[in-house]
Motif scaffolding. Structure first.
Motif, PDB file in Angstrom:
ATOM      1  N   LEU A 106       0.829  -1.216   0.000  1.00  0.00           N
ATOM      2  CA  LEU A 106       0.000   0.000   0.000  1.00  0.00           C
ATOM      3  C   LEU A 106       0.861   1.263   0.000  1.00  0.00           C
ATOM      4  O   LEU A 106       2.067   1.206   0.246  1.00  0.00           O
ATOM      5  N   ARG A 107       0.215   2.417  -0.240  1.00  0.00           N
ATOM      6  CA  ARG A 107       0.914   3.695  -0.053  1.00  0.00           C
ATOM      7  C   ARG A 107       1.135   3.892   1.446  1.00  0.00           C
ATOM      8  O   ARG A 107       0.238   3.600   2.246  1.00  0.00           O
ATOM      9  N   ASP A 108       2.277   4.404   1.797  1.00  0.00           N
ATOM     10  CA  ASP A 108       2.578   4.508   3.229  1.00  0.00           C
ATOM     11  C   ASP A 108       1.550   5.358   3.989  1.00  0.00           C
ATOM     12  O   ASP A 108       1.193   5.044   5.121  1.00  0.00           O
ATOM     13  N   ASP A 109       1.047   6.399   3.325  1.00  0.00           N
ATOM     14  CA  ASP A 109       0.096   7.307   3.984  1.00  0.00           C
ATOM     15  C   ASP A 109      -1.194   6.595   4.402  1.00  0.00           C
ATOM     16  O   ASP A 109      -1.882   7.031   5.321  1.00  0.00           O
ATOM     17  N   ASP A 110      -1.539   5.515   3.692  1.00  0.00           N
ATOM     18  CA  ASP A 110      -2.796   4.816   3.973  1.00  0.00           C
ATOM     19  C   ASP A 110      -2.656   3.753   5.056  1.00  0.00           C
ATOM     20  O   ASP A 110      -3.646   3.257   5.575  1.00  0.00           O
TER      21      ASP A 110
HETATM   22 ZN    ZN Z   1       3.417   8.745   1.150  1.00  0.00          ZN
END
Ligand code: ZN
Ligand code: ATP
Length: 283
Positions: A48-52
């Motif tokens: 996944l995208r790290d922000d999610d």
């Molecule tokens: Zn990110």
């Protein structure tokens, strides 16, 4: 089965995969898919995208995840920080254009600061009683002062070269960050058990990295002195050598104390010192 979320691509991807490999967990599919299952451990991996990742761990879509502590703090979800992993080290800092005079944090009063980390920055400014305007943008923060968008920036720094090439200087460090293992607060007993197994392996890998195996020969009259500087896991292993009055000594030393210990060993007449890396260490 335990579900782990890791970054799909980016700075944490390779080290996250490497850590799982070092823990003996085999992943045959790459990050081309959204998820894959480990061949020999009850672990499902989500890319996944790290922000999610904090949100997914909070929702229970993933049970655990690897993210930068900076992302964990910024997203501010009610999830646990289980383990500091020791890679992805960086700091979240405030920087201003090189030519700007800066003597104390008071110089930030009234400035416009561009960042993608508005939560952490706001907490920092509030704590320091600084009134500054936060301009939240989603990327390319370092160019903000150059194009007149802001007076200062708050962004991640590791070597400082990005700041330098953009004519900026680092003036305040807000946070020191590294990759962390985070977990949902409501894991089932079965999931907790798998997490414990994983943590045991992660610990063994990390301990091994910080340690070296050392072998040397020493005259018997120095064994007391040498044992005192080589505590080992319990105490050093001492084996007599065929040569009268000499022994072979084996032990484990901490990477940080390494050169200190070597110097002491030399002063106690140690010879033929051999140092080896340790692959895993279970204590
Ligand atoms: Zn990110
Ligand atoms: P994604 O596409 O997953 O959103 P990203 O571009 O937000 O990726 P990366 O730049 O890959 O994220 O950084 C991921 C993490 O790596 C950061 O959140 C931080 O914890 C860590 N990191 C280590 N050094 C640096 C650095 N010099 N700059 C940025 N992040 C760094």
């Amino acid at each position: 089965m335990l579900k782990i979320a890791i970054q799909k691509s980016g700075r944490l991807f390779e080290d996250s995969i490497k850590l799982l490999k070092e823990c003996g967990i085999e992943i045959s599919n790459g990050n081309k898919q959204l998820k894959t299952v480990a061949d020999n451990f009850p672990l499902e991996i989500y890319f996944l995208r790290d922000d999610d990742i904090p949100q997914y761990v909070y929702d229970g879509v993933a049970d655990i995840g690897i993210v930068g502590e900076n992302v964990l703090l910024e997203k501010n979800k009610d999830i646990d920080l289980v383990y500091r992993l020791g890679f992805g080290k960086c700091r979240l800092s405030i920087a201003v254009p090189k030519g700007v005079e800066y003597s104390s944090i008071q110089d930030l009063q009234g400035l416009k600061i561009a960042t993608t980390y508005s939560t952490i920055l706001q907490n920092f400014l509030t704590e320091k009683k600084i009134n500054a305007e936060i301009h939240e943008i989603s990327g390319s923060v370092e160019i903000a002062p150059g194009i007149g968008l802001a007076h200062a920036i708050c962004d991640l720094v590791s070597s400082g070269s990005t700041l330098f090439t953009n004519g900026l200087k680092e003036v305040e460090v807000i946070l020191k960050s590294e990759a962390v293992l985070t977990a949902n607060k409501n894991l089932s007993p079965e999931q907790k058990e798998i997490l414990e197994k994983l943590l045991l392996r992660i610990n063994a890998v990390k301990k091994a990295k910080n340690s070296k195996y050392i072998m040397l020969n020493a005259p018997n009259h120095q064994l007391k002195n040498i044992s005192a500087v080589l505590p080992g896991m319990k105490s050093p292993t001492i084996v007599p050598l065929p040569e009268e009055g000499w022994s072979s000594v084996q032990s484990v030393v901490n990477e940080n104390d390494f050169w200190d210990i070597i110097e002491k060993l030399k002063s106690f007449e140690a010879e033929g010192i051999i140092v080896l890396p340790i692959e895993k260490m279970i204590v």
